[in-house]
Motif scaffolding. Structure first.
Motif, PDB file in Angstrom:
ATOM      1  N   SER B 161       0.842  -1.161  -0.025  1.00 36.55           N
ATOM      2  CA  SER B 161       0.174   0.123  -0.130  1.00 36.55           C
ATOM      3  C   SER B 161       0.901   1.223  -0.069  1.00 36.55           C
ATOM      4  CB  SER B 161      -0.997  -0.225   1.133  1.00 36.55           C
ATOM      5  OG  SER B 161      -1.449  -1.277   1.391  1.00 36.55           O
ATOM      6  N   TYR B 162       1.968   1.275   0.845  1.00 40.75           N
ATOM      7  CA  TYR B 162       2.656   2.319   0.916  1.00 40.75           C
ATOM      8  C   TYR B 162       3.692   2.804  -0.262  1.00 40.75           C
ATOM      9  CZ  TYR B 162       0.581   3.782   5.357  1.00 40.75           C
ATOM     10  OH  TYR B 162      -0.499   4.327   6.357  1.00 40.75           O
ATOM     11  N   GLU B 163       4.167   1.513  -0.759  1.00 40.95           N
ATOM     12  CA  GLU B 163       4.790   1.498  -1.935  1.00 40.95           C
ATOM     13  C   GLU B 163       4.232   2.550  -3.087  1.00 40.95           C
ATOM     14  OE1 GLU B 163       6.555  -2.162  -3.427  1.00 40.95           O
ATOM     15  OE2 GLU B 163       7.631  -1.690  -1.870  1.00 40.95           O
ATOM     16  N   ILE B 164       2.919   2.408  -3.424  1.00 43.24           N
ATOM     17  CA  ILE B 164       2.311   3.190  -4.266  1.00 43.24           C
ATOM     18  C   ILE B 164       2.395   4.639  -4.005  1.00 43.24           C
ATOM     19  CG2 ILE B 164       0.107   3.720  -5.437  1.00 43.24           C
ATOM     20  CD1 ILE B 164      -0.784   0.854  -4.503  1.00 43.24           C
ATOM     21  N   ALA B 165       2.060   5.067  -2.727  1.00 45.04           N
ATOM     22  CA  ALA B 165       2.058   6.574  -2.367  1.00 45.04           C
ATOM     23  C   ALA B 165       3.635   6.881  -2.338  1.00 45.04           C
ATOM     24  CB  ALA B 165       1.710   6.874  -1.144  1.00 45.04           C
ATOM     25  N   MET B 166       4.547   6.105  -2.292  1.00 45.28           N
ATOM     26  CA  MET B 166       5.848   6.513  -2.331  1.00 45.28           C
ATOM     27  C   MET B 166       6.343   6.761  -3.459  1.00 45.28           C
ATOM     28  SD  MET B 166       9.176   4.195  -0.585  1.00 45.28           S
ATOM     29  CE  MET B 166      10.200   4.900   0.474  1.00 45.28           C
ATOM     30  N   GLY B 167       6.002   5.785  -4.527  1.00 42.48           N
ATOM     31  CA  GLY B 167       6.414   5.874  -5.898  1.00 42.48           C
ATOM     32  C   GLY B 167       5.872   7.133  -6.552  1.00 42.48           C
ATOM     33  N   LEU B 168       4.500   7.321  -6.226  1.00 43.45           N
ATOM     34  CA  LEU B 168       3.896   8.609  -6.774  1.00 43.45           C
ATOM     35  C   LEU B 168       4.511   9.934  -6.172  1.00 43.45           C
ATOM     36  CD1 LEU B 168       0.151   7.450  -6.746  1.00 43.45           C
ATOM     37  CD2 LEU B 168       1.688   7.872  -8.715  1.00 43.45           C
ATOM     38  N   SER B 169       5.071  10.022  -5.009  1.00 42.39           N
ATOM     39  CA  SER B 169       5.784  11.262  -4.508  1.00 42.39           C
ATOM     40  C   SER B 169       7.092  11.422  -5.081  1.00 42.39           C
ATOM     41  CB  SER B 169       5.679  11.098  -2.816  1.00 42.39           C
ATOM     42  OG  SER B 169       6.823  10.105  -2.498  1.00 42.39           O
ATOM     43  N   ILE B 170       7.767  10.066  -5.597  1.00 45.09           N
ATOM     44  CA  ILE B 170       8.847  10.336  -6.214  1.00 45.09           C
ATOM     45  C   ILE B 170       8.688  10.839  -7.696  1.00 45.09           C
ATOM     46  CG2 ILE B 170      10.606   9.045  -7.396  1.00 45.09           C
ATOM     47  CD1 ILE B 170      11.471   9.511  -4.717  1.00 45.09           C
ATOM     48  N   GLN B 325      -6.884   2.116  10.552  1.00 44.74           N
ATOM     49  CA  GLN B 325      -6.426   3.432  10.260  1.00 44.74           C
ATOM     50  C   GLN B 325      -5.119   3.689   9.341  1.00 44.74           C
ATOM     51  OE1 GLN B 325      -5.353   4.146  14.343  1.00 44.74           O
ATOM     52  NE2 GLN B 325      -7.329   5.240  14.720  1.00 44.74           N
ATOM     53  N   LEU B 326      -4.245   2.665   9.443  1.00 40.24           N
ATOM     54  CA  LEU B 326      -3.023   2.519   8.682  1.00 40.24           C
ATOM     55  C   LEU B 326      -3.570   2.442   7.236  1.00 40.24           C
ATOM     56  CD1 LEU B 326       0.053   1.440   8.771  1.00 40.24           C
ATOM     57  CD2 LEU B 326      -1.101  -0.306   7.969  1.00 40.24           C
ATOM     58  N   MET B 327      -4.621   1.599   6.867  1.00 33.15           N
ATOM     59  CA  MET B 327      -5.146   1.431   5.455  1.00 33.15           C
ATOM     60  C   MET B 327      -5.636   2.734   4.949  1.00 33.15           C
ATOM     61  SD  MET B 327      -4.180  -1.168   3.970  1.00 33.15           S
ATOM     62  CE  MET B 327      -2.928  -2.228   4.442  1.00 33.15           C
ATOM     63  N   ARG B 328      -6.242   3.203   5.824  1.00 34.75           N
ATOM     64  CA  ARG B 328      -7.136   4.441   5.394  1.00 34.75           C
ATOM     65  C   ARG B 328      -6.070   5.501   5.024  1.00 34.75           C
ATOM     66  NH1 ARG B 328     -10.142   8.922   8.014  1.00 34.75           N
ATOM     67  NH2 ARG B 328      -8.618   8.601   9.722  1.00 34.75           N
ATOM     68  N   LEU B 329      -4.905   5.942   5.972  1.00 38.86           N
ATOM     69  CA  LEU B 329      -4.056   6.904   5.815  1.00 38.86           C
ATOM     70  C   LEU B 329      -3.328   6.338   4.597  1.00 38.86           C
ATOM     71  CD1 LEU B 329      -2.212   9.245   6.973  1.00 38.86           C
ATOM     72  CD2 LEU B 329      -0.872   7.619   7.838  1.00 38.86           C
ATOM     73  N   GLY B 330      -2.815   5.445   4.089  1.00 40.09           N
ATOM     74  CA  GLY B 330      -2.091   5.082   2.899  1.00 40.09           C
ATOM     75  C   GLY B 330      -2.869   5.162   1.588  1.00 40.09           C
ATOM     76  N   TRP B 331      -4.254   4.369   1.615  1.00 36.67           N
ATOM     77  CA  TRP B 331      -5.116   4.539   0.452  1.00 36.67           C
ATOM     78  C   TRP B 331      -5.792   5.715   0.310  1.00 36.67           C
ATOM     79  CZ3 TRP B 331      -4.419   1.172  -3.414  1.00 36.67           C
ATOM     80  CH2 TRP B 331      -3.580   0.113  -3.303  1.00 36.67           C
ATOM     81  N   LYS B 332      -6.613   6.458   1.277  1.00 32.78           N
ATOM     82  CA  LYS B 332      -7.517   7.515   1.096  1.00 32.78           C
ATOM     83  C   LYS B 332      -6.697   8.962   1.315  1.00 32.78           C
ATOM     84  CE  LYS B 332     -11.900   5.457   2.397  1.00 32.78           C
ATOM     85  NZ  LYS B 332     -13.032   5.458   3.489  1.00 32.78           N
ATOM     86  N   ILE B 333      -5.591   8.892   2.084  1.00 34.54           N
ATOM     87  CA  ILE B 333      -4.949  10.324   2.159  1.00 34.54           C
ATOM     88  C   ILE B 333      -3.548  10.190   1.308  1.00 34.54           C
ATOM     89  CG2 ILE B 333      -4.216  11.893   3.871  1.00 34.54           C
ATOM     90  CD1 ILE B 333      -5.952  10.346   6.076  1.00 34.54           C
ATOM     91  N   LEU B 334      -2.647   9.314   1.891  1.00 41.27           N
ATOM     92  CA  LEU B 334      -1.372   9.606   0.950  1.00 41.27           C
ATOM     93  C   LEU B 334      -1.455   9.564  -0.651  1.00 41.27           C
ATOM     94  CD1 LEU B 334       0.884   8.042   3.333  1.00 41.27           C
ATOM     95  CD2 LEU B 334       0.341  10.209   3.235  1.00 41.27           C
ATOM     96  N   ILE B 335      -2.195   8.648  -0.799  1.00 40.06           N
ATOM     97  CA  ILE B 335      -2.189   8.257  -2.407  1.00 40.06           C
ATOM     98  C   ILE B 335      -2.885   9.590  -3.290  1.00 40.06           C
ATOM     99  CG2 ILE B 335      -3.042   6.877  -4.562  1.00 40.06           C
ATOM    100  CD1 ILE B 335      -2.465   4.299  -2.696  1.00 40.06           C
ATOM    101  N   PRO B 336      -4.217   9.969  -2.881  1.00 34.81           N
ATOM    102  CA  PRO B 336      -4.605  11.323  -3.396  1.00 34.81           C
ATOM    103  C   PRO B 336      -3.857  12.418  -3.107  1.00 34.81           C
ATOM    104  CG  PRO B 336      -6.420   9.991  -2.237  1.00 34.81           C
ATOM    105  CD  PRO B 336      -5.068   9.450  -1.742  1.00 34.81           C
TER     106      PRO B 336
END
Lengths: 176, 353
Positions: B161-170, B325-336
């Motif tokens: 889950s967090y790799e996606i947000a990480m990749g997108l931030s990069i 909470q962890l999943m919500r933070l990852g998918w609903k907050i960090l990725i958008p």
């Protein structure tokens, strides 16, 4: 409801504001609290090198006192055993023979004086009860052991060693 | 390009140095963790093994080696050994693309202080980090234990889950820098911030990509399985998570891999966002090139150690997330947020160019 301590807070579950939902200010606040502790004076006591002073009224291992001439004070009256709420003290009395005047102060003495340290609650009532100024609770700690029989302290462990006077480390009555 | 044997020796020396340094830093991170946690909690921490507990990691290492190695009877033996090995291997592999310093001029040759400057270094880092999850997954699976399996499941879904947000931030970072080579990204950060001459050597990406940095950092915490994202080894619910069944040096490998990961992700964060070995006013000092490089390496490591301290500081401040909470933070907050960051970066690039 009236609050006695005036410290209670009414808990209300309300919607969080936008800045609260961000969590970052709260996290920053938390970080500031922890970093303040980083520089605070530490509460640790380096035990074997530093030791904490006992309170003046601390009650530890018992001692059976001698008088100035090195004679045992105890006359085996049994008041300590009677006063002991934990029934930890057992005394066997004996009569002083001729030629033992330098050993025992009174005509009757305790042939055996045993305290069961597992029963003792270190309340100090024996010390209060003693009419002969014989038993005191010192600042010494009662040592630990792996064997239950080690906890029955006889006269060998309780009587004040010969030649020692009332020095503060081993003997300190908690009331004058 | 033909490869001279002397260059191979250069690279070997650098590889051994990088390997040694990352192991030593990981070793002392274990001590630092205990010290920092102690200081944050008004305690002193280990101080019996040498002055300031300096030999504590050695004592811990000896203890780890002396412990009985237990492989559970129901465990899959091969995979059970493979798990920690893979964790350790992937943890050590990432350091290959990190530029530790500028070039050194020795014996008439120019030696770059980097194992290899491949032009897809950022992708390489992501590839290796995503293999890293296999170490935990295999270990948890091979243990044949419910707690281990749950920990492994948590680890894998969390990391993915967090790799996606990480990749997108990069992605946003790559859009501004225009390159995927970490060495190139670091060199670009040596310029002037916003074109102001007084801020020479301060063109750090964190000033251009603050949101991207924040997302990257949060994801790095999750990738390293550090608090507040240490659900895989959540000792309150899962005994020890994926390493419940492990003992001796195999457990040591898992713990050690975590600290190496922490060191490497600190290095990547300081290289990508905090200017790497660049430090402000480098030209004003008027030093020889080699000295500049050595001071730069010092600055790089200062930044890394500051990040490691920050990792620990966070760990002893924040409680652990609940899994939803962890999943919500990852998918609903960090990725958008990271997608928004890409859009804003794109707009700014379009308007300024």
């Amino acid at each position: 409801m009236y609050s006695l301590s005036k410290k209670s807070k009414v808990v209300v579950k309300k919607e969080m504001t936008w800045s609260e939902k961000l969590y970052l200010p709260a996290i920053f606040q938390g970080l500031m609290i922890t970093i303040r502790h980083f520089f605070k004076k530490k509460a640790t006591l380096q035990y074997p090198e530093q030791k904490k002073e006992f309170a003046a009224v601390y009650r530890g291992k018992h001692i059976l006192k001698r008088d100035e001439q090195g004679r045992e004070n105890c006359t085996a009256c049994g008041l300590c055993a009677v006063s002991c709420p934990a029934e930890a003290i057992t005394i066997v009395a004996a009569e002083r023979q001729k030629g033992e005047e330098h050993l025992y102060r009174e005509e009757k003495y305790a042939a055996s004086y045993e305290i069961n340290m597992l029963r003792c609650i270190f309340c100090g009532l024996c010390e209060e009860a003693c009419p002969k100024d014989a038993v005191y609770l010192t600042e010494e700690l009662a040592p630990a052991s792996f064997d239950r029989t080690d906890f029955i302290f006889g006269k060998d462990k309780l009587v004040q060693p010969l030649g020692t006077s009332a020095h503060p480390k081993t003997y300190k009555p908690y009331k004058k | 390009m033909e490869i001279l044997p002397i260059e191979v020796i250069d690279k070997l020396v650098i590889i051994v140095a990088v390997f040694g340094i990352s192991l030593v830093i990981a070793m002392y991170s274990t001590l630092a963790e205990r010290k920092v946690s102690a200081f944050l909690q008004d305690r002193i921490g280990p101080n019996r093994a040498g002055i300031f507990g300096i030999f504590q990691p050695l004592a811990d290492g000896v203890k780890f080696f002396m412990k009985e190695e237990i492989i559970p009877a129901t465990a899959d033996k091969g995979l059970f050994i493979l798990g920690p090995s893979l964790s350790m291997l992937t943890a050590c592999m990432t350091s290959a693309v990190i530029p530790w310093g500028d070039t050194l001029e020795l014996f008439g040759r120019v030696i770059p202080l980097q194992v290899t400057d491949i032009n897809i270094a950022v992708l390489y880092v992501f590839a290796v980090v995503s293999i890293g999850v296999y170490g935990i997954m295999i270990g948890g699976w091979a243990s044949n234990n419910k707690f281990s399996l749950l920990g492994a499941l948590r680890a894998s879904s969390q990391m993915i889950s967090y790799e996606i947000a990480m990749g997108l931030s990069i992605v946003a970072l790559i859009m501004t820098t225009g390159t995927m080579s970490i060495g190139e990204i670091v060199y670009q950060q040596g310029g002037e911030l916003y074109g102001i001459g007084a801020l020479d050597g301060f063109a750090w990406n964190v000033f251009y990509q603050p949101l991207g940095f924040l997302i990257f950092m949060i994801c790095a915490f999750a990738e390293c399985n550090r608090t507040p994202f240490d659900l895989p080894e959540c000792e309150a619910e899962l005994v020890g998570g994926y390493h419940t069944e492990y003992s001796s040096m195999k457990l040591g490998f898992y713990l050690f891999a975590e600290y190496i990961n922490m060191f490497i992700s600190s290095a990547i964060m300081s290289a990508l966002y905090f200017g790497g070995f660049n430090f402000p006013f480098i030209d004003k000092l008027d030093l020889s090139h080699n000295w500049e490089t050595i001071i730069g390496v010092g600055f790089f490591f200062t930044k890394i150690i500051a990040f490691i301290f920050f990792f620990m500081w966070i760990r002893w401040t924040l409680p652990r997330f609940r899994y939803d909470q962890l999943m919500r933070l990852g998918w609903k907050i960090l990725i958008p947020l990271s997608i928004l960051n890409i859009i804003i970066t794109g707009l700014v690039l379009l308007l300024t160019l």
